[in-house]
Design a protein around this motif. Structure first.
Motif, PDB file in Angstrom:
ATOM      1  N   LEU A   1      30.564  68.800  39.494  1.00  0.00           N
ATOM      2  CA  LEU A   1      31.259  69.027  38.230  1.00  0.00           C
ATOM      3  C   LEU A   1      30.386  68.611  37.049  1.00  0.00           C
ATOM      4  CD1 LEU A   1      34.836  67.693  39.143  1.00  0.00           C
ATOM      5  CD2 LEU A   1      34.113  70.079  38.977  1.00  0.00           C
ATOM      6  N   ASN A   2      29.072  68.694  37.209  1.00  0.00           N
ATOM      7  CA  ASN A   2      28.160  68.279  36.146  1.00  0.00           C
ATOM      8  C   ASN A   2      28.391  69.063  34.858  1.00  0.00           C
ATOM      9  OD1 ASN A   2      26.971  66.471  37.852  1.00  0.00           O
ATOM     10  ND2 ASN A   2      25.164  67.721  38.286  1.00  0.00           N
ATOM     11  N   VAL A   3      28.530  68.347  33.768  1.00  0.00           N
ATOM     12  CA  VAL A   3      28.708  68.896  32.423  1.00  0.00           C
ATOM     13  C   VAL A   3      30.003  69.701  32.285  1.00  0.00           C
ATOM     14  CG1 VAL A   3      27.426  69.843  30.457  1.00  0.00           C
ATOM     15  CG2 VAL A   3      26.179  69.114  32.457  1.00  0.00           C
ATOM     16  N   CYS A   4      30.946  69.475  33.175  1.00  0.00           N
ATOM     17  CA  CYS A   4      32.296  70.028  32.993  1.00  0.00           C
ATOM     18  C   CYS A   4      33.054  69.031  32.123  1.00  0.00           C
ATOM     19  CB  CYS A   4      32.981  70.233  34.336  1.00  0.00           C
ATOM     20  SG  CYS A   4      32.180  71.463  35.391  1.00  0.00           S
ATOM     21  N   GLN A   5      32.783  69.083  30.829  1.00  0.00           N
ATOM     22  CA  GLN A   5      33.180  68.008  29.940  1.00  0.00           C
ATOM     23  C   GLN A   5      34.657  68.007  29.558  1.00  0.00           C
ATOM     24  OE1 GLN A   5      30.245  68.649  26.846  1.00  0.00           O
ATOM     25  NE2 GLN A   5      28.824  67.217  27.800  1.00  0.00           N
ATOM     26  N   LYS A   6      35.388  69.018  29.997  1.00  0.00           N
ATOM     27  CA  LYS A   6      36.822  69.054  29.721  1.00  0.00           C
ATOM     28  C   LYS A   6      37.642  68.414  30.836  1.00  0.00           C
ATOM     29  CE  LYS A   6      36.450  73.253  26.911  1.00  0.00           C
ATOM     30  NZ  LYS A   6      36.859  74.684  26.764  1.00  0.00           N
ATOM     31  N   ILE A   7      36.966  68.028  31.900  1.00  0.00           N
ATOM     32  CA  ILE A   7      37.648  67.364  33.009  1.00  0.00           C
ATOM     33  C   ILE A   7      37.914  65.905  32.638  1.00  0.00           C
ATOM     34  CG2 ILE A   7      37.480  66.669  35.436  1.00  0.00           C
ATOM     35  CD1 ILE A   7      37.755  69.659  35.037  1.00  0.00           C
ATOM     36  N   SER A   8      39.130  65.451  32.869  1.00  0.00           N
ATOM     37  CA  SER A   8      39.514  64.074  32.546  1.00  0.00           C
ATOM     38  C   SER A   8      39.828  63.304  33.824  1.00  0.00           C
ATOM     39  CB  SER A   8      40.744  64.087  31.636  1.00  0.00           C
ATOM     40  OG  SER A   8      41.898  64.508  32.377  1.00  0.00           O
ATOM     41  N   ASP A   9      40.251  62.068  33.652  1.00  0.00           N
ATOM     42  CA  ASP A   9      40.661  61.255  34.802  1.00  0.00           C
ATOM     43  C   ASP A   9      41.747  61.958  35.609  1.00  0.00           C
ATOM     44  OD1 ASP A   9      38.941  59.120  34.285  1.00  0.00           O
ATOM     45  OD2 ASP A   9      40.361  58.156  32.939  1.00  0.00           O
ATOM     46  N   ARG A  10      42.651  62.660  34.927  1.00  0.00           N
ATOM     47  CA  ARG A  10      43.727  63.363  35.634  1.00  0.00           C
ATOM     48  C   ARG A  10      43.163  64.476  36.517  1.00  0.00           C
ATOM     49  NH1 ARG A  10      47.009  67.653  35.403  1.00  0.00           N
ATOM     50  NH2 ARG A  10      46.107  68.520  33.491  1.00  0.00           N
ATOM     51  N   GLY A  11      42.141  65.174  36.015  1.00  0.00           N
ATOM     52  CA  GLY A  11      41.513  66.214  36.817  1.00  0.00           C
ATOM     53  C   GLY A  11      40.819  65.639  38.044  1.00  0.00           C
TER      54      GLY A  11
ATOM     55  N   THR B   1      36.800  57.730  33.099  1.00  0.00           N
ATOM     56  CA  THR B   1      36.739  56.283  32.953  1.00  0.00           C
ATOM     57  C   THR B   1      36.930  55.610  34.310  1.00  0.00           C
ATOM     58  OG1 THR B   1      39.131  55.956  32.636  1.00  0.00           O
ATOM     59  CG2 THR B   1      37.837  56.580  30.685  1.00  0.00           C
ATOM     60  N   ASP B   2      37.129  54.305  34.287  1.00  0.00           N
ATOM     61  CA  ASP B   2      37.388  53.562  35.521  1.00  0.00           C
ATOM     62  C   ASP B   2      38.637  54.076  36.239  1.00  0.00           C
ATOM     63  OD1 ASP B   2      35.211  51.972  34.970  1.00  0.00           O
ATOM     64  OD2 ASP B   2      36.379  50.384  34.029  1.00  0.00           O
ATOM     65  N   ILE B   3      39.558  54.656  35.480  1.00  0.00           N
ATOM     66  CA  ILE B   3      40.779  55.204  36.101  1.00  0.00           C
ATOM     67  C   ILE B   3      40.420  56.347  37.050  1.00  0.00           C
ATOM     68  CG2 ILE B   3      42.947  56.420  35.640  1.00  0.00           C
ATOM     69  CD1 ILE B   3      43.076  54.892  32.968  1.00  0.00           C
TER      70      ILE B   3
ATOM     71  N   ASP C   1      32.124  48.114  34.573  1.00  0.00           N
ATOM     72  CA  ASP C   1      31.906  47.308  35.782  1.00  0.00           C
ATOM     73  C   ASP C   1      33.023  47.461  36.811  1.00  0.00           C
ATOM     74  OD1 ASP C   1      29.504  46.335  34.924  1.00  0.00           O
ATOM     75  OD2 ASP C   1      30.281  44.419  34.218  1.00  0.00           O
ATOM     76  N   LYS C   2      34.240  47.730  36.352  1.00  0.00           N
ATOM     77  CA  LYS C   2      35.342  47.896  37.308  1.00  0.00           C
ATOM     78  C   LYS C   2      35.044  49.024  38.287  1.00  0.00           C
ATOM     79  CE  LYS C   2      40.287  48.808  37.784  1.00  0.00           C
ATOM     80  NZ  LYS C   2      41.573  49.127  37.092  1.00  0.00           N
ATOM     81  N   SER C   3      34.428  50.090  37.785  1.00  0.00           N
ATOM     82  CA  SER C   3      34.076  51.214  38.666  1.00  0.00           C
ATOM     83  C   SER C   3      33.074  50.789  39.721  1.00  0.00           C
ATOM     84  CB  SER C   3      33.500  52.367  37.838  1.00  0.00           C
ATOM     85  OG  SER C   3      34.501  53.000  37.082  1.00  0.00           O
ATOM     86  N   LEU C   4      32.085  49.996  39.319  1.00  0.00           N
ATOM     87  CA  LEU C   4      31.091  49.539  40.287  1.00  0.00           C
ATOM     88  C   LEU C   4      31.717  48.623  41.327  1.00  0.00           C
ATOM     89  CD1 LEU C   4      27.824  48.962  38.241  1.00  0.00           C
ATOM     90  CD2 LEU C   4      28.808  51.050  39.181  1.00  0.00           C
ATOM     91  N   GLN C   5      32.683  47.821  40.913  1.00  0.00           N
ATOM     92  CA  GLN C   5      33.392  46.975  41.873  1.00  0.00           C
ATOM     93  C   GLN C   5      34.149  47.837  42.882  1.00  0.00           C
ATOM     94  OE1 GLN C   5      33.841  43.183  41.825  1.00  0.00           O
ATOM     95  NE2 GLN C   5      34.175  43.954  43.897  1.00  0.00           N
ATOM     96  N   LEU C   6      34.802  48.890  42.388  1.00  0.00           N
ATOM     97  CA  LEU C   6      35.538  49.806  43.271  1.00  0.00           C
ATOM     98  C   LEU C   6      34.595  50.513  44.236  1.00  0.00           C
ATOM     99  CD1 LEU C   6      37.913  51.362  40.580  1.00  0.00           C
ATOM    100  CD2 LEU C   6      38.660  50.008  42.550  1.00  0.00           C
TER     101      LEU C   6
END
Length: 353
Positions: free
Chosen positions: A118-128, A151-153, A178-183
């Motif tokens: 999904l590289n450069v699919c900039q309209k994709i959000s956490d929900r997507g 985001t981390d979400i 950092d939360k993402s890296l922890q996950l």
């Protein structure tokens, strides 16, 4: 009569056995558009191609317009029921709503998907991210380069839904913290490739979680991340399987940190461009520890001299094929002829322009 029947039998065998075998071999090498064009040649060829399931494992909509609707239409076709790889790189009209449609209409066709770009699919959000990952339980490769909406979400959904990730590209995802890296560290101990280029919110604490728990890493890209310090860099030494390491712009990396990295004895590629605190001491440690190096960039480092080249030549002269010492004003012998005396197999003298 017998000769005619024999010839007919041979033709039948040719059409039923030989041609399909040839198509299976040739078809996998054809661009997707050409393969689809062949479907229109004749009903027989259409049936033959569709029956070769190995030809329909990849969907490539890179840089295409209307890629979202095209993808939904393609996955509705029976021949793509076992698709393993989907490339939507630079298909910038892809939105969350398209991923919703995929899950609603094409869920069965996504069950064996292993790679999603999904590289450069900039309209994709956490929900997507939540939607598509919940539909792809076998996903191994996930790339979402240059997306500032994730985001981390989004990473929370990824690790929850996809348990088998081994290749993760978050380059340019500037809202990953950092939360993402922890996950990632807690859920992907078998991770092999990780790209964190320009994830500017990351700190030593997050990176150290990765280095402590993802011991299978073979490739780590930390390009353009100037906030890390030796506190984290020293722990790169824990990655005994590491082959590729990009530290371009690591302004806080010292010789002490680099000497610890030298314990990664399987390193093949090391980018130290603009690591301005590094001197001969650190590079000599690399020369002594990483004797399999094929690619090394020292571009822009003014603290190195001919001494480090001599050390590299003693240990890596038969291995190094790419070496960039442009801007290294302390190295006097920087001409091609002089470098070739140190490294006879050198083919590339300039990585950065």
């Amino acid at each position: 009569m017998e000769e005619t029947e024999a010839r007919a039998g041979g033709d039948l065998k040719w059409s039923r056995e030989t041609i399909p075998k040839v198509l299976r071999i040739v078809g996998t090498r054809l661009p997707q558009r050409d393969l689809i064009s062949l479907l229109l040649v004749s009903p027989w060829l259409h049936r033959t191609l569709v029956s070769c399931s190995s030809l329909w494992l990849v969907l490539d909509f890179r840089e295409m317009n209307n890629a979202g609707n095209r993808l939904v239409a393609a996955l509705s076709l029976f021949r793509y029921r076992h698709v393993k790889q989907i490339n939507l790189e630079f298909a910038q009209d892809i939105e969350d709503k398209h991923l919703d449609l995929l899950k609603t209409k094409c869920l069965d066709s996504l069950q064996e998907l292993e790679s999603l770009n999904l590289n450069v699919c900039q309209k994709i959000s956490d929900r997507g991210v939540e939607t598509i990952t919940s539909a792809c339980p076998k996903l191994k490769v996930f790339s979402i380069y240059w997306n500032v909406r994730v985001t981390d979400i989004g990473m929370t959904h990824l690790v929850k839904n996809c348990k088998h990730i081994v290749d993760l590209n978050l380059s340019g995802c500037k809202n990953i913290a950092d939360k993402s890296l922890q996950l990632i560290a807690d859920n992907y101990p078998d991770l092999e490739l990780l790209n964190l280029t320009r994830c500017v919110k990351l700190t030593d604490g997050g990176l150290q979680q990765i280095l402590l728990k993802c011991s299978s890493l073979q490739s780590l890209n930390l390009y353009a991340l100037s906030s890390f310090t030796d506190e984290a860099y020293k722990k790169i030494s824990l990655l005994t399987n590491l082959r590729f390491l990009d530290l371009c712009g690591a302004q806080n990396l010292s010789d002490q940190g680099l000497s610890c990295i030298a314990k990664c004895k399987n390193l093949v590629s090391l980018n130290l461009t603009w690591c301005v605190r590094v001197t001969d001491v650190g590079v000599i440690a690399i020369a002594q520890g990483c004797t399999s190096l094929e690619f090394l960039s020292l571009f822009g480092i003014v603290g190195v001299t001919d001494k480090c080249l001599e050390a590299l030549s003693r240990s890596c002269s038969n291995m190094i094929t790419t070496l960039d010492v442009n801007g290294c004003i302390g190295i006097k012998g920087r001409s091609r002829d002089e470098l070739l005396q140190y490294f006879p197999y050198l083919r590339c003298f300039k990585v950065h322009s």
